[in-house]
Design an enzyme around this catalytic site. Structure first.
Site, PDB file in Angstrom:
ATOM      1  N   ALA A 228       0.596  -1.322   0.048  1.00  0.00           N
ATOM      2  CA  ALA A 228       0.546   0.342   0.389  1.00  0.00           C
ATOM      3  C   ALA A 228       1.146   1.148   0.275  1.00  0.00           C
ATOM      4  O   ALA A 228       0.851   1.829  -1.080  1.00  0.00           O
ATOM      5  CB  ALA A 228      -0.836  -0.243   0.914  1.00  0.00           C
ATOM      6  N   ARG A 229       1.518   1.826   1.298  1.00  0.00           N
ATOM      7  CA  ARG A 229       2.314   2.886   1.268  1.00  0.00           C
ATOM      8  C   ARG A 229       3.433   2.449   2.172  1.00  0.00           C
ATOM      9  O   ARG A 229       2.247   1.987   3.869  1.00  0.00           O
ATOM     10  CB  ARG A 229       1.538   4.081   1.929  1.00  0.00           C
ATOM     11  CG  ARG A 229       0.344   5.114   0.725  1.00  0.00           C
ATOM     12  CD  ARG A 229       2.124   5.234  -0.097  1.00  0.00           C
ATOM     13  NE  ARG A 229       1.333   5.905  -1.381  1.00  0.00           N
ATOM     14  CZ  ARG A 229       1.179   5.077  -2.962  1.00  0.00           C
ATOM     15  NH1 ARG A 229       1.473   3.838  -2.883  1.00  0.00           N
ATOM     16  NH2 ARG A 229       0.569   6.029  -3.871  1.00  0.00           N
ATOM     17  N   GLU A 258      11.430   6.281  -0.753  1.00  0.00           N
ATOM     18  CA  GLU A 258      11.308   5.524  -2.365  1.00  0.00           C
ATOM     19  C   GLU A 258      12.675   5.801  -3.404  1.00  0.00           C
ATOM     20  O   GLU A 258      12.135   6.978  -3.434  1.00  0.00           O
ATOM     21  CB  GLU A 258      10.095   4.704  -2.823  1.00  0.00           C
ATOM     22  CG  GLU A 258       9.275   4.178  -1.687  1.00  0.00           C
ATOM     23  CD  GLU A 258       8.109   4.121  -2.864  1.00  0.00           C
ATOM     24  OE1 GLU A 258       7.575   4.394  -3.531  1.00  0.00           O
ATOM     25  OE2 GLU A 258       7.635   3.265  -2.047  1.00  0.00           O
ATOM     26  N   HIS A 276       8.382  -0.484  -5.869  1.00  0.00           N
ATOM     27  CA  HIS A 276       6.370  -0.099  -5.959  1.00  0.00           C
ATOM     28  C   HIS A 276       6.338  -0.558  -7.465  1.00  0.00           C
ATOM     29  O   HIS A 276       5.887   0.267  -8.255  1.00  0.00           O
ATOM     30  CB  HIS A 276       6.769   1.236  -5.877  1.00  0.00           C
ATOM     31  CG  HIS A 276       5.668   1.981  -5.739  1.00  0.00           C
ATOM     32  ND1 HIS A 276       5.440   2.994  -4.911  1.00  0.00           N
ATOM     33  CD2 HIS A 276       4.198   1.552  -5.847  1.00  0.00           C
ATOM     34  CE1 HIS A 276       4.620   3.352  -4.591  1.00  0.00           C
ATOM     35  NE2 HIS A 276       4.008   2.915  -5.680  1.00  0.00           N
ATOM     36  N   GLY A 278       3.768  -2.950  -7.446  1.00  0.00           N
ATOM     37  CA  GLY A 278       1.922  -3.112  -7.895  1.00  0.00           C
ATOM     38  C   GLY A 278       1.267  -2.583  -8.534  1.00  0.00           C
ATOM     39  O   GLY A 278       0.163  -3.317  -9.130  1.00  0.00           O
ATOM     40  N   ALA A 279       1.271  -1.649  -9.312  1.00  0.00           N
ATOM     41  CA  ALA A 279       0.343  -1.157 -10.693  1.00  0.00           C
ATOM     42  C   ALA A 279       0.815  -1.184 -11.710  1.00  0.00           C
ATOM     43  O   ALA A 279       0.449  -0.670 -12.808  1.00  0.00           O
ATOM     44  CB  ALA A 279       0.295   0.590 -10.414  1.00  0.00           C
TER      45      ALA A 279
HETATM   46  N1  LIG Z   1       1.703  -0.344  -4.514  1.00  0.00           N
HETATM   47  C1  LIG Z   1       1.162  -0.279  -5.482  1.00  0.00           C
HETATM   48  O1  LIG Z   1       1.787  -0.273  -6.724  1.00  0.00           O
HETATM   49  C2  LIG Z   1      -0.557   0.652  -5.365  1.00  0.00           C
HETATM   50  C3  LIG Z   1      -0.745   0.691  -4.231  1.00  0.00           C
HETATM   51  N2  LIG Z   1      -1.687   1.622  -3.903  1.00  0.00           N
HETATM   52  C4  LIG Z   1      -2.123   1.829  -2.535  1.00  0.00           C
HETATM   53  O2  LIG Z   1      -3.100   0.785  -1.495  1.00  0.00           O
HETATM   54  C5  LIG Z   1      -4.140   1.164  -0.801  1.00  0.00           C
HETATM   55  C6  LIG Z   1      -5.232   1.042  -0.788  1.00  0.00           C
HETATM   56  O3  LIG Z   1      -5.364   0.933  -2.125  1.00  0.00           O
HETATM   57  P1  LIG Z   1      -7.269   1.341  -2.610  1.00  0.00           P
HETATM   58  O4  LIG Z   1      -7.900  -0.054  -1.870  1.00  0.00           O
HETATM   59  O5  LIG Z   1      -7.586   1.431  -3.601  1.00  0.00           O
HETATM   60  O6  LIG Z   1      -8.274   2.385  -1.506  1.00  0.00           O
HETATM   61  P2  LIG Z   1     -10.188   2.716  -1.521  1.00  0.00           P
HETATM   62  O7  LIG Z   1      -9.232   3.767  -0.256  1.00  0.00           O
HETATM   63  O8  LIG Z   1     -10.507   1.664  -1.955  1.00  0.00           O
HETATM   64  O9  LIG Z   1      -9.425   1.190   0.276  1.00  0.00           O
HETATM   65  C7  LIG Z   1      -8.687   2.260   1.541  1.00  0.00           C
HETATM   66  C8  LIG Z   1      -9.367   1.430   2.821  1.00  0.00           C
HETATM   67  O10 LIG Z   1      -9.191   1.987   3.851  1.00  0.00           O
HETATM   68  C9  LIG Z   1     -10.027   2.324   4.796  1.00  0.00           C
HETATM   69  N3  LIG Z   1      -9.114   2.604   6.208  1.00  0.00           N
HETATM   70  C10 LIG Z   1      -8.616   4.385   5.557  1.00  0.00           C
HETATM   71  N4  LIG Z   1      -8.008   4.683   6.941  1.00  0.00           N
HETATM   72  C11 LIG Z   1      -7.836   3.650   8.002  1.00  0.00           C
HETATM   73  C12 LIG Z   1      -7.487   3.184   9.074  1.00  0.00           C
HETATM   74  N5  LIG Z   1      -7.434   3.877  10.197  1.00  0.00           N
HETATM   75  N6  LIG Z   1      -7.657   1.436   9.669  1.00  0.00           N
HETATM   76  C13 LIG Z   1      -8.084   0.256   9.242  1.00  0.00           C
HETATM   77  N7  LIG Z   1      -8.898   0.818   7.587  1.00  0.00           N
HETATM   78  C14 LIG Z   1      -8.611   2.269   7.303  1.00  0.00           C
HETATM   79  C15 LIG Z   1     -10.635   2.966   4.237  1.00  0.00           C
HETATM   80  O11 LIG Z   1     -12.142   2.786   5.199  1.00  0.00           O
HETATM   81  C16 LIG Z   1     -10.485   2.326   2.905  1.00  0.00           C
HETATM   82  O12 LIG Z   1     -11.766   0.974   3.221  1.00  0.00           O
HETATM   83  C17 LIG Z   1      -3.223   2.963  -0.886  1.00  0.00           C
HETATM   84  O13 LIG Z   1      -2.389   3.046   0.230  1.00  0.00           O
HETATM   85  C18 LIG Z   1      -3.050   3.331  -2.332  1.00  0.00           C
HETATM   86  O14 LIG Z   1      -2.434   4.540  -2.656  1.00  0.00           O
HETATM   87  C19 LIG Z   1      -2.642   1.211  -4.516  1.00  0.00           C
HETATM   88  C20 LIG Z   1      -2.623   1.304  -6.231  1.00  0.00           C
HETATM   89  C21 LIG Z   1      -0.972   0.293  -6.405  1.00  0.00           C
HETATM   90  O1  LIG Z   2       2.300   5.331 -10.467  1.00  0.00           O
HETATM   91  C1  LIG Z   2       2.337   4.428  -9.604  1.00  0.00           C
HETATM   92  O2  LIG Z   2       3.058   3.398 -10.540  1.00  0.00           O
HETATM   93  C2  LIG Z   2       2.559   4.032  -8.254  1.00  0.00           C
HETATM   94  C3  LIG Z   2       0.333   3.451  -8.245  1.00  0.00           C
HETATM   95  C4  LIG Z   2       0.034   3.596  -6.255  1.00  0.00           C
HETATM   96  O3  LIG Z   2       0.861   3.163  -5.691  1.00  0.00           O
HETATM   97  C5  LIG Z   2      -0.777   4.083  -6.030  1.00  0.00           C
HETATM   98  O4  LIG Z   2      -2.277   4.326  -7.328  1.00  0.00           O
HETATM   99  O5  LIG Z   2      -1.069   4.641  -5.583  1.00  0.00           O
END
Ligand SMILES: NC(=O)C1=CN([C@@H]2O[C@H](COP(=O)(O)OP(=O)(O)OC[C@H]3O[C@@H](n4cnc5c(N)ncnc54)[C@H](O)[C@@H]3O)[C@@H](O)[C@H]2O)C=CC1
Ligand SMILES: O=C(O)CCC(=O)C(=O)O
Length: 524
Positions: A228-229, A258, A276, A278-279
């Protein structure tokens, strides 16, 4: 022509909607290479590499929209953008599946030691006993953050025969039941899970969520995953738990910094990492780039954007319905602000009739922006209007009423100043246009268009002629004129719309006419 700076690696194919438009010019350069022309760009398109800081925004003086081809906007100073009235959009679901699949790939790699075994075989070893793993079937998976990605991970986990335990304070029981997962407290998830994966945004609440205290509550031998982050799992706090074997392994796609450089976690054999990724799939990159490209195009075509971080979301359907009221409200705000050219504390908006059933938040933002525009030197629009109002100590509220004053819809705005209150009411009449139907206690009917002139006077014969003479002498043509009075011979008003604005000298001449009490120019 709108200039768009694409400063990160964005899918070429995804940019097609922008390339097809003759109105858009795409410049693909890093910010550092575009220093000299930063002030010329109308839009900025980024992934996560470009850091959109306050300093960068201060150089991009023409910027109207920032598109993030992805989910997380933590590389963008959204507050600074909002202050400047810059819309920030993202692509919230274009990379969900890729991120969920990557999480699952990490999970499988972690429990089967695939990266370590891979390195071993590539080093010409054949050490099967060193890489005995565990099955996923029958294991308890803890998911922290059950939004788009968390729930997709859960679906895959269930297909693998895992039991899924979820902690998300915003998750409803109905949604959890629908997806076949059970809701728990954070402590319960920590205590019962064999594998824990985090899928929250990085916020004040989630930073260091898995720190020393919470790591101590996990099962001995737990596996942890963060796709996630960076920072949701506290990297420093992890080290002793890896050293003493409490944590059996960690999979990280994201890091607090990063790239992570020479990070102590990288020295552990049971910490597996990706940069990083994931996407990083063809599909996700095409999806997110297309989504933001289409939104940017819509934005410059004056259509609503649906995935804005700093504006209420509007579908095309809703936008079409509110559009007329949105323009009327802006004009009412502008008129009220110029008429009440004194400090004000409060704006109260009442919606009645058909408009009361619509998405009024957006209409109120438009009204606020109109009100603030004559008072604020910098850009003010729907994005920053609420923030600027707050900064200036102006409160605002919405009410709903059945009183339409005989119109199908009515927006009423009351402005409270220090010793004065002013009310204006407007209605939008389909196929006819906007009308102001009430002005400071007078029933009236005029179109809020162009260069308006408000005159307050005593109701005496010949007043219209006297005003017409002064304007005529100065070659100012009157397009329309409306009059209203409270009683014969009493206080009266005229509202004129003029073909061109008048200057101070003409205003002064009008003020000098006997029985004229006030003259105000109002621009909309
Ligand atoms: N590694 C990568 O390349 C990628 C990373 N991400 C990251 O993944 C994470 C999740 O993305 P999505 O599922 O799209 O977001 P989303 O907004 O759909 O889901 C996030 C969830 O976290 C919950 N949440 C918020 N605060 C919380 C807390 N204190 N405790 C527990 N749950 C809590 C929210 O209620 C929500 O259901 C984000 O940080 C996003 O930036 C997203 C896409 C690619
Ligand atoms: O652009 C990327 O590859 C990072 C994706 C990501 O972390 C996000 O969408 O939150």
């Amino acid at each position: 022509m709108f200039r768009i700076l694409v400063s990160d690696a964005i899918s070429e194919e995804g940019l097609t909607p922008l390339r097809k438009s003759e109105q858009m010019e795409i410049v693909q350069k890093k910010v550092s290479e575009a220093e000299a022309e930063l002030h010329q760009f109308d839009a900025l398109l980024v992934r996560s590499a470009t850091k959109v800081t306050e300093e960068l925004l201060s150089k991009m003086t023409n910027l109207k929209i920032i598109g993030r081809a992805g989910v997380g906007v933590d590389n963008i100073d959204v507050e600074a953008a909002t202050k400047r009235g810059i819309v920030v959009i993202n692509a919230p679901n274009g990379n969900t599946i890729s991120a969920a699949e990557h999480t699952f790939a990490m999970m499988a790699a972690l429990v089967r030691h695939i990266p370590q075994a891979h390195i071993s075989v590539k080093s010409r070893e054949w050490n099967r006993s060193a890489f005995v793993g565990t099955e996923l079937q029958g294991k308890h998976l803890g998911i922290i953050g059950f939004g788009r990605i968390g729930s997709e991970v859960a679906k895959r986990a269930r297909a693998f025969g895992m039991t899924v335990h979820v902690y998300d304070p915003f998750l409803t029981k109905e949604r959890a039941e629908k997806l076949g997962v059970s809701i728990h407290t954070l402590d319960e998830v920590l205590a019962c899970s064999d594998i824990i994966t985090v899928h929250t945004p990085l916020t004040k609440e989630t930073k260091g969520l898995l720190g020393e205290k919470n790591l101590a509550k996990t099962k001995k031998g737990v596996y942890l995953i963060n796709c996630a982050r960076g920072g949701i799992i506290d990297e420093q706090a992890l080290i002793p738990f890896l050293q003493n074997g409490h944590v059996a392994g960690v999979a990280l796609d994201v890091f607090e910094q990063e790239p992570p450089g020479d990070h102590p976690l990288l020295k552990f054999d049971n910490v597996i990492v990706t940069p990083h990724l994931g996407a990083s799939t063809v599909e996700a990159q095409l999806n997110v780039a297309t989504q933001v490209a289409e939104e940017i195009l819509q934005f410059f075509e004056g259509k609503p954007v649906t995935s804005s971080i700093n504006l209420p979301a509007l579908s095309k359907d809703v936008y079409d319905k509110i559009q007329a009221f949105y323009h009327l409200a802006k004009k009412m705000g502008m008129i009220a602000s110029q008429y009440m050219n004194i400090p004000v504390q409060e704006l109260s908006v009442t919606y009645a009739g058909t408009v009361a059933d619509l998405e009024t938040t957006y209409i109120t933002r438009s009204l606020l922006a109109g009100f603030l525009r004559p008072r604020v030197a910098s850009t003010v629009n729907e994005v920053n209007a609420t923030m600027i109002a707050k900064e200036r100590g102006i409160t605002y509220g919405e009410k709903f009423s059945d009183e339409t004053h005989g119109y199908a819809n009515c927006i009423s705005l009351t402005v409270h100043g220090e010793n004065k209150t002013f009310t204006i009411k407007g209605s939008h009449i389909p196929n006819y246009g906007d009308r102001i139907v009430h002005f400071d206690g007078f029933a009236i009917d005029f179109a809020p268009e162009g260069h308006l002139l408000y005159i307050q006077h005593q109701d005496r014969p010949g007043m219209i002629g006297k005003v017409g003479n002064v304007l005529g002498e100065h070659q100012v043509n009157i397009a329309t004129m409306q009059v209203g009075r409270q009683e014969a011979g009493g206080k009266a008003i005229m509202l004129l719309s003029l073909d061109k604005p008048i200057d101070d000298a003409v205003t002064q001449k009008l003020t000098e006419i006997e029985d004229i009490d006030a003259v105000k120019r109002l621009e909309v």
